[in-house]
Design an enzyme around this catalytic site. Structure first.
Site, PDB file in Angstrom:
ATOM      1  N   CYS A  57       0.790  -1.236   0.000  1.00  0.00           N
ATOM      2  CA  CYS A  57       0.000   0.000   0.000  1.00  0.00           C
ATOM      3  C   CYS A  57       0.821   1.284   0.000  1.00  0.00           C
ATOM      4  O   CYS A  57       0.681   2.117  -0.897  1.00  0.00           O
ATOM      5  CB  CYS A  57      -0.925   0.008   1.215  1.00  0.00           C
ATOM      6  SG  CYS A  57      -2.129  -1.338   1.257  1.00  0.00           S
ATOM      7  N   HIS A 116      -2.703   6.148   4.546  1.00  0.00           N
ATOM      8  CA  HIS A 116      -1.550   5.248   4.668  1.00  0.00           C
ATOM      9  C   HIS A 116      -0.229   5.841   4.170  1.00  0.00           C
ATOM     10  O   HIS A 116       0.630   5.135   3.647  1.00  0.00           O
ATOM     11  CB  HIS A 116      -1.815   3.919   3.941  1.00  0.00           C
ATOM     12  CG  HIS A 116      -1.083   2.777   4.595  1.00  0.00           C
ATOM     13  ND1 HIS A 116      -1.115   1.495   4.120  1.00  0.00           N
ATOM     14  CD2 HIS A 116      -0.279   2.754   5.702  1.00  0.00           C
ATOM     15  CE1 HIS A 116      -0.382   0.713   4.887  1.00  0.00           C
ATOM     16  NE2 HIS A 116       0.130   1.467   5.867  1.00  0.00           N
TER      17      HIS A 116
END
Length: 452
Positions: A57, A116
């Site tokens: 991610c 993130h």
């Protein structure tokens, strides 16, 4: 409401989390049904050789926003996957992100879902040009259930409950029941953001970064058990439902024709069983290793296509031809440059930008080809794992303890999509050509130069 009066097109990027290449029915899934994404594909273009920048991610999202291969980020340090105890993130003073360029062109900017790229205040979206942010700063499985068992967390430290953040303020600490309802909240608030932008007659950039397709696969109450692909399938189908709501909002506000909408995933799917996830989340963290995929491998690696080749759909009425397919090699870094050009923004010249303008491909212009000689699968902080060149995929060779080169792998993706038959011995000239490209690319990244 009348048509939006601004000429600059609105831009929506639906950034799916951990969705596999063939986990949409329009990309071949037999056990997951995605009617809204299928409709979007029939009204736009499917990109079938679209590469995410990384198999995880954080580095993938950093590349997407900056247009730079992962090892270049933060002045060449790169970013590993970030955790609740991580002290670093995407550095504002070191990087220029697409939202900053778009804001200079008068765009409203919003992010709903997962970030993130750093949970500390100095790394949150609003520092990077997002006017609005409502979401979680890292994945929904970084909560207290994990108790440090993964090995990534400091010994004896338990992660806090997942924070729901608005702008830079934690407004709630979420338990698992809360997490299950967040996808619906993010969809509603994303649509409100669209509505507010139209009211102001202001073009907008929206990143809708869903969370439910990342473990644990929680969906709002009442939507469980609808898919043939267990909890993961439920999550993908709920994401598809959210896409439908967003598409209907555009139509209802009469801005559909002036809006570019892109769907892609940050990396490939989870394919291996994980005992810790199963112990923490039961069926919502249980992977079926027998579920077949057309590509080899999944998330967490940049060698095989299952980790980095993802489904991508683009729709822009009147510009992107309907029901078309593009198999030219492109990457998520290209969205940075393409969005900037479409909005009339200047591409930064004080840094290396790896993304290229793919608008000619989107328009299906005559003779349009990939702007890349090759697409490279870099590790987060440096080191090349794979190269996609024309119809060939080279897995970079490794060295044994004695320094001898081993494991040269070459696959012809025209007839070997799942990278099963190594044909390196049969095509030594191709291997030599791609290894030369790989060496140039690695040196260019190490020396902070353009890959030529």
């Amino acid at each position: 409401m009348g048509a939006q009066s601004v000429k600059k097109p609105n831009i929506i990027h639906i950034l799916a989390d951990d969705v596999g290449y063939d986990d949409l029915s329009c990309f071949g899934s037999k056990d997951i049904h995605t009617p809204n994404l299928d409709k979007m594909a029939s009204e736009g273009m499917k990109f079938t050789s679209f590469y995410a920048p990384h198999g995880t991610c954080t580095p993938s999202r950093a590349t997407l926003l900056t247009g730079r291969y992962a090892p270049r980020v933060n002045d060449g340090t790169g970013l590993y996957v970030l955790f609740p105890h991580s002290k670093h993130g995407l550095e504002d003073e070191k990087e220029v992100v697409i939202t900053e360029l778009l804001k200079e062109q008068g765009y409203a900017t919003g992010l709903y879902g997962k970030w993130h790229l750093g949970h500390l205040p100095q790394y949150l979206p609003c520092v990077h040009g997002f006017d609005e942010f409502l979401g979680i700063p890292y994945p929904n499985d970084h909560g207290p259930e994990r108790i440090g068992n993964s090995g990534w967390r400091p010994k004896g430290i338990s992660d806090p409950a997942i924070p729901l953040i608005e702008q830079a303020q934690v407004i709630k600490r979420c338990d698992n029941n809360d997490l299950a309802e967040l996808p619906a909240l993010f969809t509603r608030e994303a649509c409100k953001f669209i509505y507010r932008s139209v009211q102001k007659e202001q073009p907008f950039y929206l990143q809708y970064a869903n969370i439910e397709t990342h473990t644990p696969w929680f969906v709002p109450k009442g939507f469980e058990g609808q898919s043939k692909a267990a909890a993961y399938g439920d999550a993908v189908e709920y994401l598809d439902r959210s896409v439908g709501i967003i598409l209907n909002t555009l139509k209802r506000l009469n801005i559909e024709d002036n809006t570019i909408i892109v769907f892609s995933s940050d990396n490939g799917p989870l394919i291996h069983k994980d005992t810790e996830l199963e112990n923490c989340y039961g069926k919502f963290g249980t992977t079926d290793p027998n579920r077949e995929h057309v590509l080899r491998g999944g998330k967490y690696q940049e060698r095989y296509d299952g980790g980095i080749r993802v489904s991508c759909i683009m729709k822009w009425p009147g510009v992107i031809p309907q029901n078309t397919v593009c198999d030219e090699i492109v990457g998520a870094q290209d969205l940075f440059t393409t969005f900037a050009h479409i909005a009339g923004a200047e591409i930064p010249t004080d840094r290396v930008i790896d993304g290229k303008d793919i608008l000619p491909l989107m328009k299906e212009e005559k003779g349009a080809v990939s702007p890349h000689e090759a697409i490279y699968g870099f590790k987060a902080t440096g080191g090349l794992m794979s190269v996609r060149y024309q119809n060939w995929k080279l897995i970079m060779p490794r060295k044994d303890r004695r320094g001898n080169v081993t494991d040269i792998q070459l696959y012809n993706l025209n007839n070997d999509l799942d990278e099963d038959e190594n044909v390196a011995d049969q095509h030594p000239k191709v291997v030599k050509k791609i290894l030369a490209l790989a060496e140039k690319a690695e040196v260019a990244v190490e020396e902070n130069k353009i890959i030529e």
